[in-house]
Design a protein around this motif. Structure first.
Motif, PDB file in Angstrom:
ATOM      1  N   CYS A   1       2.243  -5.750  -5.753  1.00  0.00           N
ATOM      2  CA  CYS A   1       1.715  -6.244  -4.477  1.00  0.00           C
ATOM      3  C   CYS A   1       1.839  -5.152  -3.410  1.00  0.00           C
ATOM      4  O   CYS A   1       2.843  -4.430  -3.377  1.00  0.00           O
ATOM      5  N   HIS A   2       0.834  -5.064  -2.534  1.00  0.00           N
ATOM      6  CA  HIS A   2       0.870  -4.031  -1.499  1.00  0.00           C
ATOM      7  C   HIS A   2       0.141  -4.502  -0.251  1.00  0.00           C
ATOM      8  O   HIS A   2      -0.854  -5.226  -0.338  1.00  0.00           O
ATOM      9  N   GLY A   3       0.647  -4.092   0.896  1.00  0.00           N
ATOM     10  CA  GLY A   3      -0.015  -4.392   2.155  1.00  0.00           C
ATOM     11  C   GLY A   3      -1.122  -3.396   2.441  1.00  0.00           C
ATOM     12  O   GLY A   3      -0.932  -2.186   2.309  1.00  0.00           O
ATOM     13  N   GLU A   4      -2.269  -3.910   2.853  1.00  0.00           N
ATOM     14  CA  GLU A   4      -3.411  -3.040   3.158  1.00  0.00           C
ATOM     15  C   GLU A   4      -3.099  -2.088   4.309  1.00  0.00           C
ATOM     16  O   GLU A   4      -3.604  -0.965   4.362  1.00  0.00           O
ATOM     17  N   ALA A   5      -2.218  -2.525   5.227  1.00  0.00           N
ATOM     18  CA  ALA A   5      -1.924  -1.734   6.429  1.00  0.00           C
ATOM     19  C   ALA A   5      -0.526  -1.111   6.379  1.00  0.00           C
ATOM     20  O   ALA A   5       0.073  -0.854   7.427  1.00  0.00           O
ATOM     21  N   ASP A   6      -0.012  -0.851   5.188  1.00  0.00           N
ATOM     22  CA  ASP A   6       1.336  -0.292   5.058  1.00  0.00           C
ATOM     23  C   ASP A   6       1.371   1.145   5.583  1.00  0.00           C
ATOM     24  O   ASP A   6       0.713   2.025   5.037  1.00  0.00           O
ATOM     25  N   PRO A   7       2.168   1.425   6.649  1.00  0.00           N
ATOM     26  CA  PRO A   7       2.220   2.776   7.209  1.00  0.00           C
ATOM     27  C   PRO A   7       3.277   3.666   6.554  1.00  0.00           C
ATOM     28  O   PRO A   7       3.257   4.881   6.734  1.00  0.00           O
ATOM     29  N   LEU A   8       4.213   3.069   5.793  1.00  0.00           N
ATOM     30  CA  LEU A   8       5.312   3.847   5.205  1.00  0.00           C
ATOM     31  C   LEU A   8       5.040   4.235   3.759  1.00  0.00           C
ATOM     32  O   LEU A   8       5.265   5.380   3.364  1.00  0.00           O
ATOM     33  N   VAL A   9       4.619   3.274   2.960  1.00  0.00           N
ATOM     34  CA  VAL A   9       4.186   3.560   1.589  1.00  0.00           C
ATOM     35  C   VAL A   9       2.691   3.239   1.559  1.00  0.00           C
ATOM     36  O   VAL A   9       2.301   2.089   1.341  1.00  0.00           O
ATOM     37  N   PRO A  10       1.849   4.228   1.832  1.00  0.00           N
ATOM     38  CA  PRO A  10       0.408   3.966   1.988  1.00  0.00           C
ATOM     39  C   PRO A  10      -0.194   3.273   0.772  1.00  0.00           C
ATOM     40  O   PRO A  10       0.249   3.464  -0.364  1.00  0.00           O
ATOM     41  N   LYS A  11      -1.200   2.457   1.040  1.00  0.00           N
ATOM     42  CA  LYS A  11      -1.878   1.750  -0.045  1.00  0.00           C
ATOM     43  C   LYS A  11      -2.405   2.724  -1.091  1.00  0.00           C
ATOM     44  O   LYS A  11      -2.529   2.365  -2.271  1.00  0.00           O
ATOM     45  N   MET A  12      -2.693   3.951  -0.699  1.00  0.00           N
ATOM     46  CA  MET A  12      -3.142   4.971  -1.652  1.00  0.00           C
ATOM     47  C   MET A  12      -2.124   5.140  -2.780  1.00  0.00           C
ATOM     48  O   MET A  12      -2.481   5.309  -3.939  1.00  0.00           O
ATOM     49  N   TRP A  13      -0.829   5.083  -2.430  1.00  0.00           N
ATOM     50  CA  TRP A  13       0.217   5.179  -3.454  1.00  0.00           C
ATOM     51  C   TRP A  13       0.162   3.978  -4.387  1.00  0.00           C
ATOM     52  O   TRP A  13       0.343   4.108  -5.595  1.00  0.00           O
ATOM     53  N   GLY A  14      -0.076   2.811  -3.788  1.00  0.00           N
ATOM     54  CA  GLY A  14      -0.221   1.611  -4.602  1.00  0.00           C
ATOM     55  C   GLY A  14      -1.410   1.708  -5.533  1.00  0.00           C
ATOM     56  O   GLY A  14      -1.333   1.321  -6.709  1.00  0.00           O
ATOM     57  N   ASN A  15      -2.513   2.220  -5.032  1.00  0.00           N
ATOM     58  CA  ASN A  15      -3.716   2.389  -5.852  1.00  0.00           C
ATOM     59  C   ASN A  15      -3.452   3.329  -7.025  1.00  0.00           C
ATOM     60  O   ASN A  15      -3.863   3.056  -8.165  1.00  0.00           O
ATOM     61  N   MET A  16      -2.782   4.445  -6.756  1.00  0.00           N
ATOM     62  CA  MET A  16      -2.500   5.418  -7.814  1.00  0.00           C
ATOM     63  C   MET A  16      -1.573   4.813  -8.868  1.00  0.00           C
ATOM     64  O   MET A  16      -1.753   5.033 -10.072  1.00  0.00           O
TER      65      MET A  16
ATOM     66  N   PHE B   1      -2.798  -6.260  -9.684  1.00  0.00           N
ATOM     67  CA  PHE B   1      -2.527  -5.564  -8.430  1.00  0.00           C
ATOM     68  C   PHE B   1      -3.163  -6.366  -7.311  1.00  0.00           C
ATOM     69  O   PHE B   1      -4.374  -6.547  -7.272  1.00  0.00           O
ATOM     70  N   LYS B   2      -2.324  -6.866  -6.390  1.00  0.00           N
ATOM     71  CA  LYS B   2      -2.823  -7.693  -5.295  1.00  0.00           C
ATOM     72  C   LYS B   2      -2.572  -6.988  -3.970  1.00  0.00           C
ATOM     73  O   LYS B   2      -1.472  -6.479  -3.722  1.00  0.00           O
ATOM     74  N   VAL B   3      -3.594  -6.958  -3.133  1.00  0.00           N
ATOM     75  CA  VAL B   3      -3.523  -6.318  -1.825  1.00  0.00           C
ATOM     76  C   VAL B   3      -3.699  -7.398  -0.757  1.00  0.00           C
ATOM     77  O   VAL B   3      -4.562  -8.282  -0.877  1.00  0.00           O
ATOM     78  N   TYR B   4      -2.872  -7.308   0.311  1.00  0.00           N
ATOM     79  CA  TYR B   4      -2.867  -8.331   1.357  1.00  0.00           C
ATOM     80  C   TYR B   4      -3.359  -7.755   2.672  1.00  0.00           C
ATOM     81  O   TYR B   4      -2.770  -6.803   3.206  1.00  0.00           O
ATOM     82  N   ARG B   5      -4.418  -8.336   3.147  1.00  0.00           N
ATOM     83  CA  ARG B   5      -5.064  -7.852   4.380  1.00  0.00           C
ATOM     84  C   ARG B   5      -4.119  -7.979   5.569  1.00  0.00           C
ATOM     85  O   ARG B   5      -3.493  -9.014   5.785  1.00  0.00           O
ATOM     86  N   GLY B   6      -4.026  -6.893   6.348  1.00  0.00           N
ATOM     87  CA  GLY B   6      -3.235  -6.903   7.573  1.00  0.00           C
ATOM     88  C   GLY B   6      -1.736  -6.758   7.367  1.00  0.00           C
ATOM     89  O   GLY B   6      -0.987  -6.633   8.346  1.00  0.00           O
ATOM     90  N   MET B   7      -1.257  -6.786   6.127  1.00  0.00           N
ATOM     91  CA  MET B   7       0.181  -6.697   5.883  1.00  0.00           C
ATOM     92  C   MET B   7       0.640  -5.241   5.914  1.00  0.00           C
ATOM     93  O   MET B   7       0.032  -4.376   5.300  1.00  0.00           O
ATOM     94  N   GLY B   8       1.731  -4.990   6.651  1.00  0.00           N
ATOM     95  CA  GLY B   8       2.308  -3.657   6.714  1.00  0.00           C
ATOM     96  C   GLY B   8       3.361  -3.475   5.641  1.00  0.00           C
ATOM     97  O   GLY B   8       3.233  -3.994   4.536  1.00  0.00           O
ATOM     98  N   HIS B   9       4.414  -2.739   5.982  1.00  0.00           N
ATOM     99  CA  HIS B   9       5.501  -2.513   5.021  1.00  0.00           C
ATOM    100  C   HIS B   9       6.478  -3.681   5.134  1.00  0.00           C
ATOM    101  O   HIS B   9       7.576  -3.564   5.691  1.00  0.00           O
TER     102      HIS B   9
END
Length: 224
Positions: free
Chosen positions: A166-181, A195-203
């Protein structure tokens, strides 16, 4: 119980302990940080263990001493990693897993491992390389450590272990790019991976993510 002295343990209700959840906190946190959240979503027959990482200097934070599973050196996905520290931390989690097996007769396939951020990274590393397949791996807002070692580092017997990332779309610390990779690597060799991504969720976490986690836990650890 390894690894820290402030591990939080919430027992199954009425002594009906047939499964165990181990959840690892993120950098600078303690086992208390996620205990209440997971206690609210775990099945009654599951014991919950939230270990606390040892305090140690963190290079990324100018050497500040804080609870950390291993050293973090950079925020770039191709930067140097603390392979020795990751291995040491992983062994400390394996000790908890094997203590559940030996002292409480909970088989590996009834133990679910998860974590947030650095703890999520460690849960992936440990679960994918462990000698026995676990019930599942729950990976929140994290990345796959030592990713260049895969797929060779993956224990083939674990290919059917379900993983929910699971990953937040707006994560500023562990960018979603890392989640994608991470997702691109994991879906290449895991049979049951989502793999689930949550809109507006940060870290952080959100109610939708926790509902998905609760459903994943119930499916991975059904009542006996």
């Amino acid at each position: 119980m390894a690894p820290g002295s402030n591990n939080v343990v919430i027992d199954a209700k009425d002594g009906n302990h047939t499964a165990t959840i181990i959840f690892l906190h993120g950098l600078g946190d303690t086992g208390h940080g996620w205990a209440e959240t997971f206690a609210a979503i775990k099945p009654s027959y599951c014991k919950l263990i939230c270990p606390t990482a040892p305090a140690q200097p963190v290079t990324l934070n100018a050497g500040m001493i804080m609870p950390s599973w291993f050293d973090l050196m950079t925020l770039t996905h191709n930067g140097p990693e603390d392979a020795e520290g990751i291995a040491k931390a992983s062994q400390s989690i394996i000790k908890i897993i094997e203590e559940e097996m030996s002292k409480h007769n909970i088989p590996a396939e009834r133990i679910l491992l998860g974590g947030f951020s650095q703890g999520g990274a460690l849960s992936l590393h440990t679960g994918l390389r462990y000698s026995k397949p676990l019930a599942g791996i729950l990976a929140f807002s994290c990345w796959l450590p030592l990713h260049k070692d895969y797929p060779d580092a993956f224990v083939q017997g674990n290919k059917e272990v379900p993983v929910l990332q699971c990953h937040g779309e707006a994560d500023p610390l562990v960018p979603k790019m890392w989640g994608n990779m991470t997702a691109d690597i994991l879906k290449g060799f895991l049979k049951t991976f989502e793999f689930k991504v949550y809109r507006g969720m940060g870290h952080s976490s959100c109610n939708e993510e926790l509902r998905d986690a609760a459903a994943f836990i119930s499916k991975s650890l059904p009542p006996l």
